[in-house]
Design an enzyme around this catalytic site. Structure first.
Site, PDB file in Angstrom:
ATOM      1  N   ASP A  25       0.835  -1.195   0.000  1.00 26.66           N
ATOM      2  CA  ASP A  25       0.000   0.000   0.000  1.00 26.66           C
ATOM      3  C   ASP A  25       0.871   1.246   0.000  1.00 26.66           C
ATOM      4  O   ASP A  25       2.035   1.214   0.423  1.00 26.66           O
ATOM      5  CB  ASP A  25      -0.896   0.037   1.238  1.00 26.66           C
ATOM      6  CG  ASP A  25      -1.887  -1.124   1.268  1.00 26.66           C
ATOM      7  OD1 ASP A  25      -2.133  -1.701   0.200  1.00 26.66           O
ATOM      8  OD2 ASP A  25      -2.391  -1.421   2.359  1.00 26.66           O
ATOM      9  N   GLN A  26       0.291   2.374  -0.404  1.00 20.10           N
ATOM     10  CA  GLN A  26       1.077   3.611  -0.484  1.00 20.10           C
ATOM     11  C   GLN A  26       1.669   4.009   0.866  1.00 20.10           C
ATOM     12  O   GLN A  26       2.741   4.594   0.926  1.00 20.10           O
ATOM     13  CB  GLN A  26       0.219   4.747  -1.070  1.00 20.10           C
ATOM     14  CG  GLN A  26      -0.995   5.141  -0.257  1.00 20.10           C
ATOM     15  CD  GLN A  26      -0.683   6.133   0.854  1.00 20.10           C
ATOM     16  OE1 GLN A  26       0.379   6.748   0.853  1.00 20.10           O
ATOM     17  NE2 GLN A  26      -1.604   6.288   1.783  1.00 20.10           N
TER      18      GLN A  26
END
Length: 248
Positions: free
Chosen positions: A109-110
Site C-alpha cells: 500500500d502507499q
C-alpha cells in the site's frame, strides 16, 4: 553479443540510440572506450559504463527496493508518485516493447514501507507471488491500541475476513512492544495485514504503522535507505525461497 545489442537488452534505448551512444565514445568496457557498436563481447558478467555510470550485464533483472511511504506500486498511479520513478531509466526500459522494464512482485500500500522485490522474469514473479509456494513475508506492525496475548492467539488460530469464509492465519506472530507485533504471512490478500488486525479488535496505526522487513530469509538491509534499490545477489535469491521457522 554485439555491444549495441547488450546495451539494448539492458534498457539503454533503441538499437539505433545504443549504437549512437557507442559511436560517440560514451561507452567503455573494462575501462576502455569502445566506438564500434558491432564489436562482440561475452555478455554474462560484463561490466561497462554508459555516460560515466557503471553497469553490469544481467540477463534477467532481480532487485530489491526499500519502498518509502507515499508511493504507489503502480505504473499508472492515482494519487501518489509511482515506485518506478525511484528506479533509473534503463531498469524501467529493459527489453523494450509494451512489457518493458521490471515489475513489482506483489504490491505494498502507499503508506506501507519496506522490502519490495522487482523483476522482469515472469516465472519468478509468479512463483514469488503465488500462495501455493508459501513464501513467508514478515511485517512489523504498529497498532493503534495495546496488543494483548488474546489478539496474538487469534491471529495464529485464524480469523475470518469479510470476503472469504475460510479463516486466514499467521504463520508466526509475536508481540514486540506494547503496541507492536511481528506478523508472518504466506499469502497476500488485499490489505490482509490491516484486515487481520481489525478482525481481532485492533487497527494498524495510519502513519508508519506497517513495514515489511523480510521475505523468506531475506531481510531488508539496514544500509538500504528508503527510496534506494540494489541488485539481488545469488545469496539473496537463495534466501528468498527459504521459509523462516514459525515461532511458538
Amino acid at each position: 553479443m554485439q555491444l549495441q545489442n547488450i546495451l539494448f537488452s539492458q534498457g539503454f534505448g533503441t538499437r539505433r540510440l545504443c549504437a549512437g551512444l557507442i559511436q560517440q565514445g560514451l561507452v567503455t568496457v573494462d575501462g576502455v572506450s569502445c566506438t564500434d557498436s558491432a564489436i562482440e563481447f561475452v555478455a554474462e558478467g560484463l561490466r561497462f559504463t554508459v555516460q560515466g555510470v557503471a553497469w553490469e550485464y544481467h540477463e534477467k533483472a532481480y532487485l530489491m527496493l526499500h519502498k518509502p511511504a507515499g508511493y504507489e506500486c503502480s505504473q499508472k498511479p492515482s494519487n501518489y508518485p509511482s515506485i518506478y520513478t525511484l528506479l533509473p531509466a534503463p531498469v524501467r526500459q529493459r527489453g523494450g516493447g509494451a512489457a518493458a522494464g521490471v515489475q513489482a512482485v506483489g504490491r505494498l500500500d502507499q503508506d506501507t514501507t519496506g522490502l519490495l522485490l522487482l523483476s522482469d522474469d515472469g516465472k519468478f514473479i509468479h512463483r514469488m507471488s503465488s500462495p501455493k509456494h508459501h513464501v513467508a513475508k514478515v511485517y512489523e506492525v504498529t497498532a493503534k491500541h495495546p496488543v494483548d496475548d488474546q489478539q496474538i492467539e487469534k491471529l495464529l488460530a485464524g480469523v475470518v475476513l469479510d470476503d472469504d469464509p475460510k479463516p486466514v492465519r499467521a504463520a508466526a506472530c509475536e508481540k514486540t512492544g506494547e503496541v507492536r507485533l511481528s506478523l508472518t504471512l504466506t499469502e497476500g490478500k488485499y490489505h490482509q495485514v490491516k484486515r487481520m488486525i481489525a478482525a481481532v479488535g485492533n487497527r494498524v496505526e495510519e502513519v508508519a504503522g506497517l513495514h515489511r522487513s523480510r521475505i523468506g530469509a531475506l531481510a531488508l538491509p539496514a544500509d538500504l535507505k528508503p527510496g534506494q534499490w540494489r541488485w539481488l545477489t545469488a545469496d539473496d535469491l537463495a534466501a528468498i525461497s527459504s521459509l523462516p521457522a514459525a515461532k511458538a
